[in-house]
Write an enzyme that holds these catalytic residues in place. Structure first.
Site, PDB file in Angstrom:
ATOM      1  N   HIS A  75       0.819  -1.225   0.000  1.00  0.00           N
ATOM      2  CA  HIS A  75       0.000   0.000   0.000  1.00  0.00           C
ATOM      3  C   HIS A  75       0.850   1.270   0.000  1.00  0.00           C
ATOM      4  O   HIS A  75       0.336   2.370  -0.173  1.00  0.00           O
ATOM      5  CB  HIS A  75      -0.906   0.024   1.243  1.00  0.00           C
ATOM      6  CG  HIS A  75      -2.022  -0.970   1.180  1.00  0.00           C
ATOM      7  ND1 HIS A  75      -2.907  -1.036   0.130  1.00  0.00           N
ATOM      8  CD2 HIS A  75      -2.390  -1.956   2.038  1.00  0.00           C
ATOM      9  CE1 HIS A  75      -3.776  -2.007   0.350  1.00  0.00           C
ATOM     10  NE2 HIS A  75      -3.483  -2.589   1.499  1.00  0.00           N
ATOM     11  N   GLU A 127      -2.991   3.223   2.087  1.00  0.00           N
ATOM     12  CA  GLU A 127      -2.602   3.680   0.747  1.00  0.00           C
ATOM     13  C   GLU A 127      -2.888   5.169   0.581  1.00  0.00           C
ATOM     14  O   GLU A 127      -2.050   5.927   0.084  1.00  0.00           O
ATOM     15  CB  GLU A 127      -3.372   2.897  -0.322  1.00  0.00           C
ATOM     16  CG  GLU A 127      -3.085   3.382  -1.749  1.00  0.00           C
ATOM     17  CD  GLU A 127      -4.019   2.778  -2.782  1.00  0.00           C
ATOM     18  OE1 GLU A 127      -4.462   3.517  -3.676  1.00  0.00           O
ATOM     19  OE2 GLU A 127      -4.304   1.570  -2.696  1.00  0.00           O
ATOM     20  N   THR A 168      -6.543   3.055  -5.534  1.00  0.00           N
ATOM     21  CA  THR A 168      -6.508   1.986  -6.544  1.00  0.00           C
ATOM     22  C   THR A 168      -7.687   1.035  -6.436  1.00  0.00           C
ATOM     23  O   THR A 168      -8.110   0.454  -7.437  1.00  0.00           O
ATOM     24  CB  THR A 168      -5.199   1.176  -6.423  1.00  0.00           C
ATOM     25  OG1 THR A 168      -5.079   0.690  -5.082  1.00  0.00           O
ATOM     26  CG2 THR A 168      -3.990   2.014  -6.790  1.00  0.00           C
TER      27      THR A 168
END
Length: 653
Positions: A75, A127, A168
């Protein structure tokens, strides 16, 4: 189709996770053992396996030292942590997913280009926290509603050039609806679709399978964001969705009356676990098909009895435009009318609850004849809010709310739907201030009075702000020392100086400490509200007095003068004071020179003000410098009257 299990092709490790695990294993083999900072990926089974391979876990970067090797999780990590590790000689093996690295570079470049980076994703996800650290100030929104609130709070935001990226594993619908709002409302928007292709494929495939099965199983660690998103997506297409971490959580009851089941897994789920779950599902479905009727009889016996006025917890099984159907473990079919779900007439049921959600409700009516029970979430919520409000008085809890209106004598703050009246004297604003400016602001307050029967609640913002100010003051007085620098705000001004707030405590900057130049009033160099970098000259903790300075003591004005000028040089000077015997002029800030009355003009004058005025800029020649006494003699006349040598030269011609 009976007994069939549909397995998603894209289930399991994505490229970034697979790369991180392989890189960690390789590093451990090369070094004989290494560290990972936090969980390398969000899967406890994988983390435990890595530990067995000699990859130890630590949550504290400070525990690592020179010679240690640490693998950075997929991450990504906060930038200053990486910088600190490298500065201390820790070897960092970066297993950050390449897609995440790209987002880090995008936000850094956006800020460098003078743009506001905006991240659509979960604010507290590792992340997102890591990506945000690659610029000084990133804005993180978890969806379109948060974007709308930001734009409505201050319309000036609409003029800011923005760069938009996504976590993401962000749900595509959330990202697209968010950037559509920004593109419509803001004048200069750059959008980068940074949702991982594998994530999008996995989510699309899961939705397709969930739409054609009776039971959908999602495998993955409960801390995994992409697994949670998969579950949410499947719940919109299938009424029975089960999120598990391993095959141990499966049972035959889950697959009762199941014609077909679906299986997908998050990006951090190993192939071995998926294979085990797939095999277990096949076996449990067969077991469910072989159950005899006695199971149904036992189930009927287990049904709970519903009574009007009681609280009951159930699972949302279906959502329609007018009601929400709930399984409360009773024979009766239970439902919540939309009007009993929320007070907001514009709200949609699917925005409040989702299929599979556990929901606590209040039983409004039970009809055993027709076999239904009417529930209310709104009434139970109202009871809970009032209970919380009453408890907040006893516990002196600090609550947060939004100012909704100004009325006679104060303002109204909405705290979880309850109107709280805050008298003007408790608003935290000065007497006579315009309280309407507080509308739509989020504030913190304490509840001081509750009358549930009259539905009257009174609160105080002032008690919270005063407590915070007192804590700030104590922090200042406990750490203050001569020479310490603070960033302060000018609170008020007098003819002899300004008072500066350095964090709940006011200090005095005398006019002589505001500037090296001569000034008549503080307003020449600052105004109320200005931010000043100040330092402590002296303080008296008992009398709570602080003397502050602004002038840079490392910059000696006399040294500046000596480095810049010599005798014979011509300087542009400012007249700062007129005397009977001449005029004082500022040569550089903090250094004055004397222009004697005889050196002001090329003729005899009675007084300096006949020729000069304060503030006037004139050219003067430096005729003498006394370094010991730090005195300078200046002459305007020297620039007006030819020297004796020049006159003699002219006569000779």
């Amino acid at each position: 189709m009976s007994g069939k299990v549909f397995l998603a092709e894209s289930a399991g490790f994505c490229y970034g996770v697979k790369r991180a695990v392989e890189l960690a294993q390789k590093t451990a083999e090369e070094t004989g053992g290494c560290w990972m900072l936090g969980d390398l990926i969000h899967n406890s089974h994988v983390v435990e396996d890595l530990a067995r391979r000699g990859i130890r876990k630590t949550e504290d970067p400070g525990s690592l030292g020179k010679g240690d090797t640490v693998v950075i999780r997929s991450h990504g990590e906060v930038k200053n942590v990486l910088d600190d590790l490298e500065a201390r000689g820790v070897r960092c093996v970066n297993a950050t997913c390449p897609n995440v690295c790209r987002i880090q570079k995008l936000v850094a470049q956006a800020e460098q280009d003078g743009r506001q980076p905006i991240i659509i994703g979960e604010p507290h996800h590792p992340e997102v926290v890591g990506v945000a650290s690659w610029c000084r100030h990133a804005l993180v929104f978890d969806g379109p509603e948060a974007v709308k609130m930001w734009l409505e709070k201050d319309t000036s935001h609409r003029q800011i050039p923005v760069t938009v990226v996504a976590q993401t594993t962000c749900i595509r619908k959330l990202f697209e609806s968010s950037w559509e709002i920004l593109k419509k409302e803001c004048t200069n928007v750059k959008i980068f679709d940074t949702i991982c292709n594998a994530t999008h494929k996995r989510q699309t495939e899961a939705a397709a399978i969930a739409g054609k099965v009776d039971v959908m199983v999602v495998v993955g660690d409960r801390k995994s964001a992409n697994t949670k998103h998969l579950t949410e997506i499947c719940q919109k297409r299938c009424s029975r969705v089960l999120q598990i971490e391993s095959a141990d959580e499966l049972s035959a009851e889950v697959f009762k009356d199941c014609g077909a089941a679906g299986l997908t897994a998050g990006a951090s789920t190993p192939a071995g676990i998926i294979k085990e779950v797939y095999a277990s599902m096949s076996e449990e479905i067969k077991a469910a098909e072989g159950m005899d009727e006695s199971f149904e009889e036992l189930l009927n016996q287990s049904f709970k009895t519903l009574n009007t006025g009681e609280k009951v917890t159930g699972i949302v099984t279906a959502i329609t435009p007018t009601e929400v159907q709930v399984d409360v473990g009773a024979k009766q079919a239970a439902y919540i009318k939309l009007s009993e779900l929320t007070d907001d007439p514009t709200a949609k049921a699917e925005d409040i609850v989702h299929v599979g959600d556990e929901i606590e409700t209040y039983i409004v009516r039970v009809n055993d004849v027709e076999g239904y029970a009417e529930l209310s979430k709104k009434r139970l919520d109202a009871v809970k809010v009032w209970e919380n409000i009453e408890q907040a008085v006893e516990d002196k809890t600090v609550l947060e709310g939004t100012v909704t209106e100004e009325n006679k004598g104060g303002i109204v703050v909405s705290v979880k739907g309850v109107r709280v009246f805050v008298p003007a004297s408790q608003s935290g604003q000065p007497r006579g201030a315009d309280l309407s400016s507080m509308i739509k602001q989020k504030v913190q307050l304490r509840i001081t009075e509750v009358n549930r029967a009259r539905r009257r609640v009174v609160g105080s913002i002032r008690s919270v702000t005063e407590e915070a100010r007192k804590a700030a003051q104590e922090a200042v007085w406990s750490t203050i020392e001569v020479g310490k620098h603070y960033t302060g705000t000018v609170k008020s001004m007098t003819s002899y100086g300004v008072f500066v707030d350095i964090g709940g405590v006011d200090g005095m900057v005398h006019i002589s400490e505001l500037s090296w130049s001569r000034i008549k009033t503080p307003s020449e160099v600052c105004k109320v509200g200005d931010t000043l970098d100040v330092y402590v000259i002296s303080f008296d903790a008992e009398k709570h007095k602080i003397s502050l300075g602004v002038k840079d003591r490392t910059l000696n004005p006399w040294d500046v003068f000596m480095n810049k000028y010599s005798v014979g040089d011509v300087a542009s000077v400012r007249i700062v004071k007129l005397m009977t015997f001449g005029a004082f002029a500022e040569v550089v800030p903090g250094v004055d020179g004397l222009i004697h009355i005889s050196q002001i003009a090329d003729r005899r004058i009675d007084k300096p003000e006949d020729v000069l005025s304060e503030g006037q800029i004139v050219d003067a020649k430096i005729t003498a410098v006394d370094e010991e006494k730090k005195k300078i003699s200046l002459s305007i006349r020297a620039l007006l009257t030819p020297t004796a040598e020049a006159e003699a030269a002219e006569d000779a011609e």
